[in-house]
Scaffold this active site. Structure first.
Site, short mmCIF file in Angstrom:
data_model
loop_
_atom_site.label_atom_id
_atom_site.label_comp_id
_atom_site.label_asym_id
_atom_site.label_seq_id
_atom_site.Cartn_x
_atom_site.Cartn_y
_atom_site.Cartn_z
N GLU A 1 -4.10 -0.22 3.90
CA GLU A 1 -4.74 -1.28 4.69
C GLU A 1 -6.07 -0.78 5.28
O GLU A 1 -7.07 -1.50 5.27
CB GLU A 1 -3.77 -1.74 5.77
CG GLU A 1 -4.32 -2.76 6.76
CD GLU A 1 -4.72 -4.09 6.14
OE1 GLU A 1 -4.49 -4.31 4.94
OE2 GLU A 1 -5.31 -4.92 6.86
N HIS B 1 -1.97 15.84 -6.62
CA HIS B 1 -1.83 15.44 -8.03
C HIS B 1 -3.12 14.82 -8.56
O HIS B 1 -3.10 14.17 -9.60
CB HIS B 1 -0.66 14.47 -8.17
CG HIS B 1 0.64 15.08 -7.74
ND1 HIS B 1 1.29 16.05 -8.47
CD2 HIS B 1 1.38 14.89 -6.63
CE1 HIS B 1 2.39 16.43 -7.83
NE2 HIS B 1 2.47 15.74 -6.71
N LYS C 1 -12.08 -16.52 3.11
CA LYS C 1 -10.86 -16.31 3.88
C LYS C 1 -9.61 -16.65 3.07
O LYS C 1 -8.61 -15.96 3.13
CB LYS C 1 -10.91 -17.17 5.14
CG LYS C 1 -9.71 -17.05 6.05
CD LYS C 1 -9.72 -15.71 6.73
CE LYS C 1 -8.53 -15.52 7.66
NZ LYS C 1 -8.33 -14.09 7.96
O1 M6R Z 1 -3.95 -15.86 3.21
P1 M6R Z 1 -3.30 -14.69 2.54
O2 M6R Z 1 -2.56 -13.83 3.51
O3 M6R Z 1 -2.45 -15.08 1.38
O4 M6R Z 1 -4.50 -13.84 1.97
C1 M6R Z 1 -4.26 -12.70 1.19
C2 M6R Z 1 -5.50 -11.86 1.02
O5 M6R Z 1 -6.51 -12.61 0.41
C3 M6R Z 1 -6.03 -11.36 2.38
O6 M6R Z 1 -5.06 -10.61 3.06
C4 M6R Z 1 -7.27 -10.48 2.16
O7 M6R Z 1 -6.93 -9.31 1.50
C5 M6R Z 1 -7.92 -10.21 3.51
N1 M6R Z 1 -9.29 -10.63 3.48
C6 M6R Z 1 -7.87 -8.78 3.92
O8 M6R Z 1 -8.49 -8.57 5.15
#
Ligand code: M6R
Length: 615
Positions: free
Chosen positions: A488, A511, A610
């Site tokens: 993350e 590795h 988003k």
């Molecule tokens: O809305 P979601 O949780 O399904 O979105 C998944 C990913 O697109 C989201 O977590 C993306 O990786 C973020 N921008 C990370 O910060």
């Protein structure tokens, strides 16, 4: 993906639509545009501009768009480059129809060819423009008294792919038509005014009463009412709901970026998500899950599907669920799961994690799982979202609206959610007794205060992030539940600072990845207290010996890695299984500060949106 707004009422439509677009800009910021119906001239006046909404704002400073019916769009480009001419709204040949669209049309080439053969002139490279011309054909063919909603229904049947369409016609001064397939569309129900939008943040300043639009439905939005039909024109009923947060929750409240505000909101978000879950009988209650105890006892495996940061929450969930329930648990990236013919069935609980509830890959994965007979539980932050509505059970995280593209508080509440779900499964299946479940719940209930404490200690993390912000490569190491948080941390840094960042299980570096380390390479190590800590300390020594700059995140009172830490970031103690709820904070703060030191906009990183509603 894209953000869409439609409005009909008494207020100046331009103001309402632009305010809605401001709230939706996190969904895409390649271009923006509006169309407003002038009641005097009956012209549908359009303004549109490539780039962020600010460019359109500047354009509109010179222009008057009077009228109280309008539509708007903020774009994340798919078909056609992010230019002025590809910006929405798109129009038909005569400018009578204006259309905004979220989604991608798979048969657009065929549709465009047909339109060109029939004499239409298409002025953009988009798939959307074809829709405007198709509506023109249907509407005009009907002659006097033509029905715009009927034209949209007919066109919707011709479209392959995903879409939300919002349409205005210059001959219809009291009608905006919306249609949806696979992507989100919500109705805002006002008094003498009504709204359509990709999500409720667009109209929350005007009304908190909402209704979700279902698959293949068409909305007729008028000042005094709303009618929803299926694609055959049959009226359909639907539930309205009250949005339980307000405008303030969708504002920056003095922070420079939404992301910074959302990081600070985490103690409250987690408290909301886990609070009030213990019944009077001392048992954990997740009543909303609506899967019977008998069905839960019948599960033989758990499969978690998600994308991006939500996938990392799922990885943490695997540790908790396996530990507490002994159910084999796999975690899979949703876009891979769907297409490998996974072995799931009636004995499988599939948990789909998604902040937006609209991620196309996750939605397709859950649809596939349900087709195979599996139970699907959604963990989502968005009431009324597609993933929520298509699942057998929903656990709502209660983080409030998350606007910054980089997910922070939503991930934090997903973590809280997977722990709660794990405990619930363990309680029902009897793999943990009541006292143990209560004890773990008490540990979780203490977490909001510990997150708040962690937030007060982040200055050293900010300092080191600024110091090394010229670095082009950063590595993240963790073991056990620290590993998903290393992933993350790396994702956040890539996403926000555009540098090469990778997360590894610390035991794996020897590795191969250790070859990446040279003098001064920054390595963030999640070295919190747990059974594997001594091995992790050995790993820190290994990288330190090869010249790495070690940024070590360690638990209060644990000095084992101190001699090898160039920078030491302290977090409070908690049970090691729950440590991601605290180590997530320095990951977020580090990436935000690093990116800001490079002069980047951490709310709207390049190329991203988003909510990713295309596969
Ligand atoms: O809305 P979601 O949780 O399904 O979105 C998944 C990913 O697109 C989201 O977590 C993306 O990786 C973020 N921008 C990370 O910060």
């Amino acid at each position: 993906m894209c953000g869409i707004v439609g409005y009909v009422g008494e207020q100046p439509a331009l103001d309402v639509v632009m305010q809605g677009l401001r709230r939706l800009e996190y969904r895409g910021y390649d271009s923006a545009g509006v169309a407003v119906l002038d009641p005097g001239t009956h012209a549908l006046n359009v303004a549109r501009k490539a780039g962020k909404l600010a460019n359109l704002d500047a354009e509109l400073a010179e222009t008057e768009l009077p009228g109280s019916l309008g539509i708007g769009h903020t774009r994340w480009a798919t078909h056609g480059a992010p230019t002025d001419r590809n910006a929405h709204p798109h129009r038909d040949c005569s400018g009578a129809v204006a259309v905004v669209h979220n989604g991608t049309l798979e048969n657009f080439a065929e549709l465009r060819d047909g339109l060109t053969e029939r004499g239409h002139h298409l002025a953009s490279d988009t798939d959307t423009e074809a829709v405007a011309h198709l509506i023109e054909e249907r509407y005009d063919a009907a002659g006097t008294g033509a029905d715009l909603a009927a034209a949209v229904r007919a066109v919707a049947k011709e479209l392959d792919g995903s879409f939300v369409l919002v349409v205005a016609h210059r001959d219809q001064p009291d009608l905006v038509v919306g249609a949806r397939r696979n992507l989100p569309l919500v109705i805002g129900l006002g008094d003498g005014e009504n709204f359509l939008a990709s999500d409720v943040t667009a109209f929350i300043a005007y009304t908190r009463e909402a209704r979700a639009v279902d698959q293949d439905q068409v909305v007729e939005l008028r000042r005094e009412g709303v009618r929803v039909t299926d694609l055959d024109g049959n009226e359909v009923a639907g539930d309205t709901y009250h949005v339980d947060w307000d405008t303030a929750a969708a504002e920056k409240a003095g922070y420079e970026y939404f992301m910074l505000k959302e990081i600070e909101e985490q103690p409250e978000a987690v408290a909301e998500t886990i609070g009030g879950r213990l019944g009077r009988d001392g048992r954990l209650r997740l009543d909303e899950l609506a899967i019977s105890d008998e069905d839960i006892r019948g599960f033989h495996q758990v499969v978690i599907v998600a994308c991006g940061s939500s996938y990392h929450s799922g990885l943490v969930g695997k540790y908790a669920i396996e530990r507490w329930t002994r159910l084999p648990t796999q975690v899979e990236i949703a876009s891979e799961f769907r297409y490998r013919d996974p072995v799931v069935g009636r004995d499988t609980l599939v948990i789909a994690i998604s902040q937006s509830g609209e991620t196309a890959d996750t939605l397709e994965a859950l649809r596939h799982a349900r087709q195979q007979g599996a139970w699907v539980m959604a963990v989502t932050n968005t009431v009324g979202s597609s993933i929520a509505r298509e699942s057998d059970a929903v656990f709502y995280t209660r983080s409030g609206p998350e606007i910054a593209v980089a997910s922070t508080k939503a991930v934090m509440t997903q973590l809280a959610a997977v722990y709660l779900v794990g405990l619930h499964l363990a309680q029902v299946r009897g793999t943990r007794d009541g006292d143990e479940v209560r004890s773990h719940y008490a540990d979780l209930a203490a977490i909001p205060d510990l997150i708040a404490e962690t937030l007060t200690r982040m200055d050293p993390m900010r300092k080191v992030a600024r110091e090394i912000s010229a670095a082009e490569r950063v590595l993240f190491l963790g073991r056990h539940v620290g590993y998903p948080m290393a992933l993350e941390g790396a994702l956040k840094l890539k996403e926000l600072a555009y540098v090469s960042a990778e997360g590894f299980p610390a035991g794996e570096i020897k590795h191969g990845p250790i070859a990446l380390i040279e003098q001064g390479t920054p390595v963030v190590v999640l070295a919190t207290r747990h059974a594997l800590a001594p091995k992790l300390v050995t790993n820190v020594q290994e990288i330190k010996a090869r010249g790495a700059r070690t940024i070590v995140i360690a638990t209060d009172g644990d000095e084992s890695a101190t001699p090898y830490a160039d920078d030491l970031i302290r977090i409070p103690d908690t049970k090691s299984l729950l440590s991601p709820l605290l180590t997530l904070v320095p990951m977020q703060v580090f990436s935000a500060e690093f990116a800001m030191a490079r002069g980047l906009d951490v709310d709207q990183p390049r190329n991203l949106a988003k909510s990713v509603t295309v596969e």
